[in-house]
Design a protein around this motif. Structure first.
Motif, PDB file in Angstrom:
ATOM      1  N   SER A 201     -45.809   9.802  -8.027  1.00 44.06           N
ATOM      2  CA  SER A 201     -46.774  10.813  -7.584  1.00 44.06           C
ATOM      3  C   SER A 201     -48.012  10.116  -7.038  1.00 44.06           C
ATOM      4  O   SER A 201     -48.263   8.935  -7.328  1.00 44.06           O
ATOM      5  N   PRO A 202     -48.820  10.820  -6.251  1.00 42.27           N
ATOM      6  CA  PRO A 202     -50.076  10.208  -5.794  1.00 42.27           C
ATOM      7  C   PRO A 202     -50.938   9.706  -6.949  1.00 42.27           C
ATOM      8  O   PRO A 202     -51.611   8.672  -6.812  1.00 42.27           O
ATOM      9  N   LEU A 334     -44.142   5.220  -2.575  1.00 41.63           N
ATOM     10  CA  LEU A 334     -44.694   6.548  -2.312  1.00 41.63           C
ATOM     11  C   LEU A 334     -43.678   7.384  -1.555  1.00 41.63           C
ATOM     12  O   LEU A 334     -43.073   6.929  -0.590  1.00 41.63           O
ATOM     13  N   THR A 338     -44.945  12.360   1.762  1.00 44.24           N
ATOM     14  CA  THR A 338     -46.377  12.396   1.471  1.00 44.24           C
ATOM     15  C   THR A 338     -47.174  12.438   2.765  1.00 44.24           C
ATOM     16  O   THR A 338     -46.943  11.649   3.682  1.00 44.24           O
TER      17      THR A 338
END
Length: 416
Positions: A201-202, A334, A338
């Motif tokens: 996740s970020p 990532l 995203t």
């Protein structure tokens, strides 16, 4: 083990550049294990007493191990050892790491010095850097003379013509002899290991970038030309990286085709003409620091509150351009979907952490531009992974395919 009288010289910027190991790695009085079966109770008892892992009157009475799963390490065999003791007990479990038995990967590791480098980084450098790291119970490397040869070759190899470099790479890929070396590392059983295939996740990526910024700030502005052979990476030989690119060009395109857009394929092809110049620019015009070199979720442990517990796997740690670790982490870990606005927020957070740790000479706009250009340098390097490493037929292949899809996503706003 090492004579550590020169540790201070090896760490503090710009002293990393002047580091050269002055002592000797002591050979063990009994043979160093080269397979997991050779970690006997008698050997472990002697080693743990020497390293003060156990008390002088404690004895290891039994040891069992389980090899960790497919895709855990390209260059090493990793096993979890369970131990029993007579007397005051030591660690109940620990992680053992020895060179891989896969000839192709073993040869690649030998050629670029990953085995000695990881032992020395764990024992000589990391104790002086305030980042999360596992406890080391034993770190052994027995030199066989190849180390001096590697140092001497590095000084002249970038003058070789590309055709000769390509032949030398092929030759080295057939030589898989590695001297005895091992690591016995804390088994972090109460933390979550990252999963590169699953992605992060970020929030998890931001935690990783914060830790990375602390590493980079602590070693900011190191030289691009370390004298210690074990700190030298392929970035010091731009033409060698390009020779690996040329050797693996066609095979990489074959593997990337199902996952790359036409835009990314064209970017990759453009590196045939620009690859060497890009590597040189990043070595000479972008701030240098100690890079982890393989900074991705598989090499991280997280506590339940989301904080970083430890960063592992320092085989490819070398001084190098700051943005390569950053881009490599985002490309590898990532999720591909995203949005770039989120990526920019993550980059801003990393830069803010650099500033908070004392880095004041690298404006954000320059960092961001260097990051975008660095993605092409990372693409140039990815060929090497496909060319020199056997990815297996399980998680390794899945990991690489995921890597390619994420790289394609990040490359969409990059121009050649």
């Amino acid at each position: 083990m090492y004579n550590n009288t020169e540790i201070a010289r090896q760490l503090a910027p710009p002293l990393l550049a002047a580091a050269d190991y002055q002592g000797e790695i002591r050979r063990m009085s009994v043979p160093t294990p080269t397979t997991l079966d050779e970690f006997t109770p008698a050997w472990l008892t002697k080693e743990f007493r020497r390293t003060k892992t156990i008390a002088p009157d404690s004895t290891v009475t039994a040891v069992d191990y389980t090899i960790l799963g497919d895709g855990e390490g390209f260059m090493g065999i990793i096993g979890r050892m369970s131990l029993s003791y007579d007397g005051t007990p030591g660690p109940a479990t620990m992680i053992a790491k020895i060179p891989t038995s896969v000839d192709k990967n073993r040869a690649a590791g030998r050629a670029i010095g990953v085995y000695e480098r990881e032992v020395r980084v764990y024992s000589d450098l990391l104790p002086k850097i305030d980042i999360p790291q596992p406890r080391i119970y034993s770190a052994i490397y027995e030199p066989d003379g190849h180390e001096k040869k590697l140092r001497d070759q590095t000084k002249k190899v970038d003058r070789f013509p590309l055709w000769l470099l390509r032949k030398l790479i092929k030759r080295e890929q057939g030589r898989s002899d590695v001297p005895p070396c091992l690591l016995l590392i804390e088994d972090i059983v109460d933390a979550e290991v990252g999963d590169q295939v699953a992605g992060g996740s970020p929030e998890k990526i931001a935690t990783g970038l914060s830790t990375l910024a602390r590493l980079h700030a602590a070693t900011w502005r190191t030289s691009t030309s370390p004298q210690a052979h074990w700190l030298q990476g392929p970035d010091t030989i731009p033409r060698l990286i390009h020779a690996m690119y040329l050797n693996g060009h066609d095979e990489f395109l074959r593997q990337a085709a199902p996952h790359f857009s036409d835009h990314s394929i064209n970017l990759y092809k453009s590196l045939r003409e620009t690859g060497v110049d890009r590597v040189i620019r990043h070595r000479t015009q972008v701030p240098q620091c100690l890079q982890h070199g393989d900074y991705r979720l598989d090499n991280m442990f997280f506590d339940a509150d989301g904080s970083m517990r430890a960063v592992i796997d320092w085989q490819t740690a070398t001084p190098g351009p700051v943005v390569i670790d950053v881009g490599y982490f985002l490309v590898s870990s990532l999720h591909a979907d995203t949005e770039e606005a989120v990526v920019d927020d993550l980059l801003a957070g990393y830069h803010a952490e650099l500033v908070a740790n004392g880095v004041t000479d690298y404006p954000y706009d320059q960092f961001h531009a260097d990051y975008l250009e660095g993605l092409l340098t990372i693409l140039h390097r990815l060929t090497g992974l496909a060319e020199v490493a056997d990815l297996g037929d399980g998680r390794g292949l899945e990991l690489f395919a995921t890597w390619l899809r994420r790289a394609d996503a990040r490359l969409q706003r990059v121009t050649a």
